[in-house]
Design a protein around this motif. Structure first.
Motif, PDB file in Angstrom:
ATOM      1  N   ARG A 180       0.840  -1.206   0.000  1.00 21.11           N
ATOM      2  CA  ARG A 180       0.000   0.000   0.000  1.00 21.11           C
ATOM      3  C   ARG A 180       0.869   1.248   0.000  1.00 21.11           C
ATOM      4  O   ARG A 180       0.657   2.164  -0.806  1.00 21.11           O
ATOM      5  CB  ARG A 180      -0.917  -0.015   1.226  1.00 21.11           C
ATOM      6  CG  ARG A 180      -1.705   1.279   1.457  1.00 21.11           C
ATOM      7  CD  ARG A 180      -2.627   1.563   0.304  1.00 21.11           C
ATOM      8  NE  ARG A 180      -3.450   2.743   0.556  1.00 21.11           N
ATOM      9  CZ  ARG A 180      -4.060   3.432  -0.386  1.00 21.11           C
ATOM     10  NH1 ARG A 180      -3.929   3.072  -1.661  1.00 21.11           N
ATOM     11  NH2 ARG A 180      -4.795   4.472  -0.087  1.00 21.11           N
ATOM     12  N   LYS A 227      -4.333   1.933  -7.917  1.00 26.43           N
ATOM     13  CA  LYS A 227      -5.377   0.947  -7.624  1.00 26.43           C
ATOM     14  C   LYS A 227      -6.402   0.943  -8.748  1.00 26.43           C
ATOM     15  O   LYS A 227      -6.759   1.997  -9.289  1.00 26.43           O
ATOM     16  CB  LYS A 227      -6.053   1.273  -6.292  1.00 26.43           C
ATOM     17  CG  LYS A 227      -5.112   1.200  -5.102  1.00 26.43           C
ATOM     18  CD  LYS A 227      -5.814   1.603  -3.816  1.00 26.43           C
ATOM     19  CE  LYS A 227      -6.889   0.614  -3.451  1.00 26.43           C
ATOM     20  NZ  LYS A 227      -7.516   0.930  -2.148  1.00 26.43           N
ATOM     21  N   LYS A 228      -6.873  -0.238  -9.083  1.00 26.06           N
ATOM     22  CA  LYS A 228      -7.845  -0.374 -10.173  1.00 26.06           C
ATOM     23  C   LYS A 228      -9.114   0.420  -9.874  1.00 26.06           C
ATOM     24  O   LYS A 228      -9.733   1.002 -10.772  1.00 26.06           O
ATOM     25  CB  LYS A 228      -8.173  -1.849 -10.378  1.00 26.06           C
ATOM     26  CG  LYS A 228      -9.107  -2.117 -11.548  1.00 26.06           C
ATOM     27  CD  LYS A 228      -9.326  -3.611 -11.734  1.00 26.06           C
ATOM     28  CE  LYS A 228     -10.259  -3.875 -12.914  1.00 26.06           C
ATOM     29  NZ  LYS A 228     -10.490  -5.330 -13.105  1.00 26.06           N
ATOM     30  N   LYS A 229      -9.506   0.474  -8.610  1.00 27.51           N
ATOM     31  CA  LYS A 229     -10.740   1.146  -8.223  1.00 27.51           C
ATOM     32  C   LYS A 229     -10.661   2.646  -8.460  1.00 27.51           C
ATOM     33  O   LYS A 229     -11.657   3.290  -8.793  1.00 27.51           O
ATOM     34  CB  LYS A 229     -11.030   0.861  -6.746  1.00 27.51           C
ATOM     35  CG  LYS A 229     -12.327   1.454  -6.238  1.00 27.51           C
ATOM     36  CD  LYS A 229     -12.554   1.087  -4.782  1.00 27.51           C
ATOM     37  CE  LYS A 229     -13.853   1.705  -4.265  1.00 27.51           C
ATOM     38  NZ  LYS A 229     -14.081   1.364  -2.838  1.00 27.51           N
TER      39      LYS A 229
END
Length: 376
Positions: free
Chosen positions: A87, A235-237
């Motif tokens: 992260r 991040k994909k989101k």
């Protein structure tokens, strides 16, 4: 009572002869030591001595030092694990450096404390201690909130004490450029200069400074610019692909300006600007035009305001500016609608006043005409 070899320690067996030991100082109540005094060889037991010293400290009013927690329960350990996480490594280098700076300073005083015992009131106390620099105080809360959110997801914590802590720094936001200010900048920085090209990118692309520093000819596709927004790319989101047409103003400026191989804007060295470097340079260009209160981010806001006032919908604004929430776009739309409605209100008021100021013409009514004819 019989004094022992230990100061203030007395032996006082009960009526059945069972041994009892007390620590007693003049003017203080006695404290019983319940641990056994000696072992089978006649040596004073360590457990007894530990209780004896604790009783002395209690009677002297000096708090007994707490046993430090194991390192794996401290903020020092938690922050180290955060730095090693995927992260944290997903943040860009500038964000990593900023987070390290804030959290490392926090750990200078709180690093050896158990993070599991940290409560909301402790976060608020840390924030209040930095009230002299409110923006820094709020940033600490923000980064602690992110730290605990990661810790919960990783199984290191069960709650987030930074959730719900309100900001103490009231921001007024970046100044939104007016049309007049844009005209002043354009008049000072002519087409063909890097300063002018920077403005046209910010204004016609509506990009963040982190994207403007990277946008170049490799992002041109069939008369459009297509690039992945730097913010949230990890991040994909939150990953956003921006795909917009190249406007006429931007095309003219790009064609007239000497650009880099990979980025439109390059520093004096010929290398692409860093994000901070472009921000500093934009500051210089604004100051040179006398626009000391204007900034790069204010141009992004000006672009959003112009589109909202032209009737662009919330989903369309999100597609252009890379926003993940419609609520962000709706802020600009509500402001644009409020401006439009207030303008309409005053226009109607002016129309009403103009009607009232016109004197009504004195005309004869039908009944008056009939009476005149009858008299004739």
């Amino acid at each position: 009572m019989i004094k022992t070899r230990l100061r203030y320690c007395v032996f006082d067996p009960d009526r059945r002869g069972n041994p009892r030991y007390y620590v007693r100082k003049p003017g203080s109540k006695k404290i019983r030591i319940r641990e056994a005094f000696e072992d089978r060889e006649g040596n004073i037991r360590p457990e007894f001595m530990k209780a004896y010293f604790a009783a002395l400290e209690s009677l002297s009013g000096i708090p007994r030092p707490l046993q430090p927690p194991p390192r794996e329960k401290t903020f020092d350990w938690l922050v180290d694990q955060y730095y090693k996480s995927s992260r944290f490594k997903g943040f860009d280098p500038a964000t990593q450096a900023d987070k390290r700076s804030v959290l490392n300073r926090f750990c200078e005083t709180a690093g050896n404390l158990p993070y599991a015992l940290f409560r909301t009131k402790d976060v608020e106390a840390s924030q209040d201690k930095r009230r002299a620099t409110p923006a820094a105080a709020d940033k600490l809360v923000k980064y602690l909130r992110a730290l605990f959110a990661w810790a919960i997801k990783s199984g290191h914590a069960k709650s987030n004490p930074a959730v719900g802590v309100e900001k103490i720094h009231e921001t007024v936001g970046w100044h939104t450029w007016s049309l007049a200010e844009i005209a002043v900048y354009r008049q000072h920085h002519e087409v063909g200069t890097k300063a002018r090209l920077a403005l046209e990118i910010f204004l016609n692309v509506g990009a963040r400074i982190s994207d403007v520093a990277r946008i170049g000819r490799q992002h041109e596709v069939d008369g459009r610019l297509r690039f992945v927004a730097w913010k949230g790319r990890g991040k994909k989101k939150t990953r956003r692909t921006i795909d917009i047409p190249i406007s006429a103003d931007l095309a003219v400026s790009v064609a007239a300006t000497s650009t880099g191989d990979l980025t439109y804007l390059v520093a004096e060295s010929g290398q692409p600007f860093t994000i901070n470097g472009l921000g500093n340079k934009m500051r210089d260009w604004c100051d040179a035009a006398g626009l000391h209160h204007c900034s790069a981010h204010g141009l992004r806001k000006a672009s959003a305001v112009a589109m909202a006032e032209s009737g662009v919908t919330a989903p369309e604004l999100c597609a252009v500016f890379g926003w993940g929430k419609l609520e962000t776009a709706e802020i600009y739309i509500r402001e644009a609608n409020a401006t439009r409605m207030s303008a309409n209100a005053f226009a109607r008021l002016e129309e009403y006043r103009n009607r009232k100021s016109i004197s009504p013409s004195v005309t004869k009514t039908k009944s008056e005409t009939i009476r005149k004819k009858n008299r004739d």
